[in-house]
Design a protein around this motif. Structure first.
Motif, PDB file in Angstrom:
ATOM      1  N   THR A 109       0.818  -1.220   0.000  1.00 36.65           N
ATOM      2  CA  THR A 109       0.000   0.000   0.000  1.00 36.65           C
ATOM      3  C   THR A 109       0.849   1.267   0.000  1.00 36.65           C
ATOM      4  OG1 THR A 109      -0.173  -0.136   2.413  1.00 36.65           O
ATOM      5  CG2 THR A 109      -1.968  -1.096   1.135  1.00 36.65           C
ATOM      6  N   GLN A 110       2.157   1.118   0.255  1.00 40.01           N
ATOM      7  CA  GLN A 110       3.046   2.280   0.241  1.00 40.01           C
ATOM      8  C   GLN A 110       4.374   1.872  -0.390  1.00 40.01           C
ATOM      9  OE1 GLN A 110       4.561   3.739   4.056  1.00 40.01           O
ATOM     10  NE2 GLN A 110       4.165   5.836   3.409  1.00 40.01           N
ATOM     11  N   LEU A 111       4.896   2.758  -1.217  1.00 42.80           N
ATOM     12  CA  LEU A 111       6.163   2.491  -1.906  1.00 42.80           C
ATOM     13  C   LEU A 111       6.890   3.813  -2.079  1.00 42.80           C
ATOM     14  CD1 LEU A 111       6.498   0.330  -5.122  1.00 42.80           C
ATOM     15  CD2 LEU A 111       7.398   2.646  -5.107  1.00 42.80           C
ATOM     16  N   HIS A 112       8.205   3.793  -1.890  1.00 39.91           N
ATOM     17  CA  HIS A 112       8.968   5.031  -2.018  1.00 39.91           C
ATOM     18  C   HIS A 112      10.352   4.750  -2.587  1.00 39.91           C
ATOM     19  CE1 HIS A 112       9.953   9.223  -1.140  1.00 39.91           C
ATOM     20  NE2 HIS A 112      11.079   8.825  -0.607  1.00 39.91           N
ATOM     21  N   TRP A 113      10.765   5.559  -3.558  1.00 34.59           N
ATOM     22  CA  TRP A 113      12.139   5.539  -4.058  1.00 34.59           C
ATOM     23  C   TRP A 113      12.837   6.799  -3.546  1.00 34.59           C
ATOM     24  CZ3 TRP A 113      11.939   4.148 -10.034  1.00 34.59           C
ATOM     25  CH2 TRP A 113      11.348   2.880 -10.183  1.00 34.59           C
ATOM     26  N   GLY A 114      13.937   6.599  -2.807  1.00 35.07           N
ATOM     27  CA  GLY A 114      14.686   7.738  -2.280  1.00 35.07           C
ATOM     28  C   GLY A 114      16.145   7.652  -2.682  1.00 35.07           C
ATOM     29  N   GLY A 115      16.927   8.614  -2.214  1.00 30.33           N
ATOM     30  CA  GLY A 115      18.329   8.635  -2.627  1.00 30.33           C
ATOM     31  C   GLY A 115      19.175   9.541  -1.782  1.00 30.33           C
ATOM     32  N   GLY A 116      20.308   9.956  -2.367  1.00 31.89           N
ATOM     33  CA  GLY A 116      20.620  10.090  -3.782  1.00 31.89           C
ATOM     34  C   GLY A 116      19.549  10.775  -4.607  1.00 31.89           C
ATOM     35  N   THR A 117      19.611  10.456  -5.903  1.00 28.52           N
ATOM     36  CA  THR A 117      18.688  11.017  -6.884  1.00 28.52           C
ATOM     37  C   THR A 117      18.066   9.866  -7.658  1.00 28.52           C
ATOM     38  OG1 THR A 117      20.146  12.952  -7.098  1.00 28.52           O
ATOM     39  CG2 THR A 117      18.462  12.661  -8.788  1.00 28.52           C
ATOM     40  N   PRO A 118      16.861   9.421  -7.278  1.00 27.87           N
ATOM     41  CA  PRO A 118      16.246   8.290  -7.984  1.00 27.87           C
ATOM     42  C   PRO A 118      16.109   8.508  -9.488  1.00 27.87           C
ATOM     43  CG  PRO A 118      15.091   8.703  -5.934  1.00 27.87           C
ATOM     44  CD  PRO A 118      16.070   9.832  -6.102  1.00 27.87           C
ATOM     45  N   THR A 119      15.916   9.773  -9.903  1.00 26.42           N
ATOM     46  CA  THR A 119      15.760  10.036 -11.339  1.00 26.42           C
ATOM     47  C   THR A 119      17.105  10.086 -12.070  1.00 26.42           C
ATOM     48  OG1 THR A 119      15.513  12.368 -10.712  1.00 26.42           O
ATOM     49  CG2 THR A 119      13.510  11.163 -11.241  1.00 26.42           C
ATOM     50  N   PHE A 120      18.191   9.693 -11.380  1.00 27.24           N
ATOM     51  CA  PHE A 120      19.495   9.527 -12.037  1.00 27.24           C
ATOM     52  C   PHE A 120      19.422   8.393 -13.051  1.00 27.24           C
ATOM     53  CE2 PHE A 120      23.591   7.388 -12.352  1.00 27.24           C
ATOM     54  CZ  PHE A 120      24.526   8.421 -12.423  1.00 27.24           C
ATOM     55  N   ILE A 121      18.642   7.349 -12.742  1.00 31.21           N
ATOM     56  CA  ILE A 121      18.565   6.195 -13.641  1.00 31.21           C
ATOM     57  C   ILE A 121      17.710   6.543 -14.866  1.00 31.21           C
ATOM     58  CG2 ILE A 121      18.908   4.585 -11.730  1.00 31.21           C
ATOM     59  CD1 ILE A 121      15.955   3.883 -11.807  1.00 31.21           C
ATOM     60  N   SER A 122      17.898   5.799 -15.948  1.00 34.42           N
ATOM     61  CA  SER A 122      17.196   6.096 -17.206  1.00 34.42           C
ATOM     62  C   SER A 122      15.728   5.696 -17.111  1.00 34.42           C
ATOM     63  CB  SER A 122      17.855   5.335 -18.352  1.00 34.42           C
ATOM     64  OG  SER A 122      17.570   3.942 -18.241  1.00 34.42           O
ATOM     65  N   HIS A 123      14.948   6.166 -18.084  1.00 37.71           N
ATOM     66  CA  HIS A 123      13.523   5.826 -18.119  1.00 37.71           C
ATOM     67  C   HIS A 123      13.331   4.319 -18.265  1.00 37.71           C
ATOM     68  CE1 HIS A 123      12.575  10.201 -19.578  1.00 37.71           C
ATOM     69  NE2 HIS A 123      12.934  10.139 -18.317  1.00 37.71           N
ATOM     70  N   ASP A 124      14.159   3.687 -19.093  1.00 35.21           N
ATOM     71  CA  ASP A 124      14.060   2.230 -19.251  1.00 35.21           C
ATOM     72  C   ASP A 124      14.378   1.519 -17.935  1.00 35.21           C
ATOM     73  OD1 ASP A 124      13.292   2.386 -21.872  1.00 35.21           O
ATOM     74  OD2 ASP A 124      15.291   2.019 -22.703  1.00 35.21           O
ATOM     75  N   GLN A 125      15.376   2.040 -17.209  1.00 38.23           N
ATOM     76  CA  GLN A 125      15.727   1.428 -15.914  1.00 38.23           C
ATOM     77  C   GLN A 125      14.620   1.635 -14.888  1.00 38.23           C
ATOM     78  OE1 GLN A 125      19.516   3.451 -15.580  1.00 38.23           O
ATOM     79  NE2 GLN A 125      20.664   1.555 -15.976  1.00 38.23           N
ATOM     80  N   MET A 126      13.953   2.789 -14.944  1.00 37.54           N
ATOM     81  CA  MET A 126      12.810   3.014 -14.057  1.00 37.54           C
ATOM     82  C   MET A 126      11.717   1.976 -14.315  1.00 37.54           C
ATOM     83  SD  MET A 126      12.389   7.132 -14.268  1.00 37.54           S
ATOM     84  CE  MET A 126      13.731   8.235 -13.807  1.00 37.54           C
ATOM     85  N   ARG A 127      11.430   1.729 -15.596  1.00 40.87           N
ATOM     86  CA  ARG A 127      10.408   0.740 -15.950  1.00 40.87           C
ATOM     87  C   ARG A 127      10.834  -0.652 -15.480  1.00 40.87           C
ATOM     88  NH1 ARG A 127       6.661   2.898 -19.421  1.00 40.87           N
ATOM     89  NH2 ARG A 127       7.268   4.788 -20.550  1.00 40.87           N
ATOM     90  N   GLU A 128      12.124  -0.953 -15.681  1.00 41.18           N
ATOM     91  CA  GLU A 128      12.640  -2.255 -15.286  1.00 41.18           C
ATOM     92  C   GLU A 128      12.561  -2.446 -13.761  1.00 41.18           C
ATOM     93  OE1 GLU A 128      16.656  -4.512 -16.536  1.00 41.18           O
ATOM     94  OE2 GLU A 128      16.990  -2.894 -15.082  1.00 41.18           O
ATOM     95  N   LEU A 129      12.961  -1.423 -13.003  1.00 37.25           N
ATOM     96  CA  LEU A 129      12.942  -1.508 -11.544  1.00 37.25           C
ATOM     97  C   LEU A 129      11.515  -1.716 -11.035  1.00 37.25           C
ATOM     98  CD1 LEU A 129      14.054  -1.312  -8.687  1.00 37.25           C
ATOM     99  CD2 LEU A 129      14.248   1.171  -8.966  1.00 37.25           C
ATOM    100  N   MET A 130      10.579  -0.938 -11.559  1.00 36.61           N
ATOM    101  CA  MET A 130       9.192  -1.113 -11.104  1.00 36.61           C
ATOM    102  C   MET A 130       8.655  -2.478 -11.541  1.00 36.61           C
ATOM    103  SD  MET A 130       6.963   0.409  -9.225  1.00 36.61           S
ATOM    104  CE  MET A 130       6.730   2.188  -9.248  1.00 36.61           C
ATOM    105  N   GLY A 131       9.068  -2.938 -12.710  1.00 35.46           N
ATOM    106  CA  GLY A 131       8.657  -4.258 -13.165  1.00 35.46           C
ATOM    107  C   GLY A 131       9.150  -5.362 -12.238  1.00 35.46           C
ATOM    108  N   GLN A 132      10.400  -5.231 -11.785  1.00 33.27           N
ATOM    109  CA  GLN A 132      10.962  -6.203 -10.842  1.00 33.27           C
ATOM    110  C   GLN A 132      10.207  -6.174  -9.517  1.00 33.27           C
ATOM    111  OE1 GLN A 132      13.491  -8.483 -10.889  1.00 33.27           O
ATOM    112  NE2 GLN A 132      14.070  -8.202 -13.015  1.00 33.27           N
ATOM    113  N   MET A 133       9.843  -4.976  -9.082  1.00 29.65           N
ATOM    114  CA  MET A 133       9.091  -4.864  -7.827  1.00 29.65           C
ATOM    115  C   MET A 133       7.729  -5.538  -7.963  1.00 29.65           C
ATOM    116  SD  MET A 133      10.129  -1.029  -6.506  1.00 29.65           S
ATOM    117  CE  MET A 133       9.893  -1.375  -4.761  1.00 29.65           C
TER     118      MET A 133
END
Length: 462
Positions: A109-133
């Motif tokens: 019910t809750q999810l958070h990406w923190g950092g650092g700078t989470p938007t450092f990764i590419s758009h494809d990597q963002m899709r991949e990371l959320m897909g893995q989750m």
């Protein structure tokens, strides 16, 4: 209780503004023990977790293309974007193990990406990371969860915002800190108002339902008038939430802060004046004071949770999800599972090596005793709601409140005499003058802090 009742009492602030924990956990991370075995921590976590309750997930993405001199986060400064994929591959291995331990198909019910700078990764990597989750955990697909991400407007485009919305995010938090170019240059974070406003506008267009802006007071070259100008600009941007943090200058602990010339920092008196003005301005603009640097609009879920007694606090700050276990992954990430807290390895290489060899990266942690659990409940209740009913604690834990907390009575009596709290046989209520000093009040219930306050391992309260 009306949480907008704040009374500024400079005499009390000067007397009680000591160092103290922020109480994102109790016991605090200072008590985490590297000698505890990871298998014991995991076993205790599994045995004490409610496997029918929902989950909260946190992912730490440590990379930043530029160093902000004020920053105290665990980060890796690099412009080499190729460093992200090996880290993500390691993260996926850790995620697979954590899923086996804790998922049980529980709703996230809750999810958070923190950092650092989470938007450092590419758009494809963002899709991949959320897909893995989504592969490893039971993420919601109806947009009803609180799925948030921290954004550096210098590291995000309108397309980035569209991608984030597309993969399931519905909340964002933007770092701004200050709009004055001189302040920005002194902390190595030059960012135009237009950049920030463009990201906010796109987020609104894409249907993000909560927008937060982070500010920091106490930075080099900040003045009373200058910060008020920043506040006026931000109020015009109309975010749903605001976090206004006190800059703690600790160059011995945080190397980037050595770039800051101490003589350019505002005086303690100026910082207090800035804080007083900030609170007045934001309340006048219609925000609710949640507590501990946080403000929200009255219709925001944080303010509603506080009004209904459902506000909670964890390693991500104030939250509306008290029922969740927090499963955190990535370098230095801290989990809270059942009656256990534990933290991952701080260094990138140690984190990678640990995951490769053990499938996890647990470095240190703590198993809560019954006393810890009782004190945590009291501290959380006070820091979230500014009041507690003694009978509720007594019924829940089978104790006699005043007797159990005999060690706190002397301090509580002093707080009562000084007008920080009202206390009788039934309840403790934090006064409007005490709300800004809530960390100090909670310290009375902290069994790990010497009563003479000789341990100064924390930032100042204000």
């Amino acid at each position: 209780m009306d949480s907008n009742l704040i009374k500024w009492d400079l005499d009390l602030i000067k007397r009680y503004d000591l160092s103290g924990p922020r109480y994102t956990s109790y016991p605090t991370a200072v008590q985490f023990d590297p000698e505890l075995s990871s298998s014991d921590l995991v076993t205790t976590g599994q045995q004490s977790a409610d496997l029918n309750a929902p989950l909260s997930l946190y992912v730490h993405i440590p990379f930043c293309a530029h160093v902000c001199y004020y920053c105290a986060c665990n980060k890796v400064i690099t412009r080499n974007r190729k460093k992200a994929q090996p880290y993500l591959d390691t993260l996926y291995k850790e995620m697979a193990q954590l899923s086996k331990w804790y998922s049980n198909d529980r709703h996230v019910t809750q999810l958070h990406w923190g950092g650092g700078t989470p938007t450092f990764i590419s758009h494809d990597q963002m899709r991949e990371l959320m897909g893995q989750m989504r592969t490893h955990f039971n993420l919601l697909d109806d947009d009803s969860g609180d799925y948030s991400i921290e954004i550096d407007p210098r590291e995000a485009s309108e397309e980035t915002i569209q991608v984030l919305r597309d993969i399931g995010f519905n909340r964002i938090s933007l770092g701004l800190q200050d709009i004055d170019p001189k302040v920005q240059e002194a902390v190595n974070r030059v960012q135009s108002v237009e950049q920030t406003a463009a990201i906010l506008e796109e987020a609104r267009r894409q249907g993000f339902r909560s927008l937060n802006i982070d500010l920091i007071y106490g930075l080099p070259y900040q003045t009373f008038d200058g910060f008020n100008e920043t506040l006026d600009t931000v109020i015009e941007m109309n975010p749903d939430r605001l976090s206004v943090f006190n800059y703690a200058h600790l160059p011995d602990r945080f190397r980037p802060q050595r770039h800051i010339d101490e003589s350019t920092l505002p005086s303690p008196e100026t910082k207090l004046a800035i804080l007083e003005s900030t609170i007045s301005k934001l309340l006048a603009a219609g925000y609710v004071y949640i507590g501990m640097d946080h403000f929200a609009k009255p219709d925001d879920e944080l303010a509603i949770a506080q009004n209904t007694g459902k506000l909670h606090r964890n390693f991500q700050g104030y939250t509306t999800h008290s029922e969740c276990d927090l499963v955190a992954m990535g370098v230095s990430a801290i989990s809270q599972i059942g009656s256990v807290y534990y933290q991952n390895q701080h260094e990138m290489q140690a984190y990678t090596d640990a995951v490769e060899s053990e499938q996890h990266a647990i470095k240190r942690g703590v198993c809560l005793t019954q006393d810890d659990i009782i004190r945590r409940h009291v501290i959380t209740q006070l820091i979230c709601h500014f009041e507690l009913e003694k009978a509720a604690i007594e019924t829940l834990y089978g104790i006699q409140f005043d007797q159990y907390f005999a060690d706190a009575q002397r301090e509580l009596s002093a707080f009562t005499a000084d007008g920080l709290i009202q206390m009788d046989k039934k309840r403790i209520s934090v006064s409007p003058a005490g709300r800004l000093l809530i960390r100090r009040i909670c310290m009375a219930f902290d069994a790990y802090i010497p009563k003479d306050h000789s341990s100064q391992r924390f930032s100042r309260i204000i």
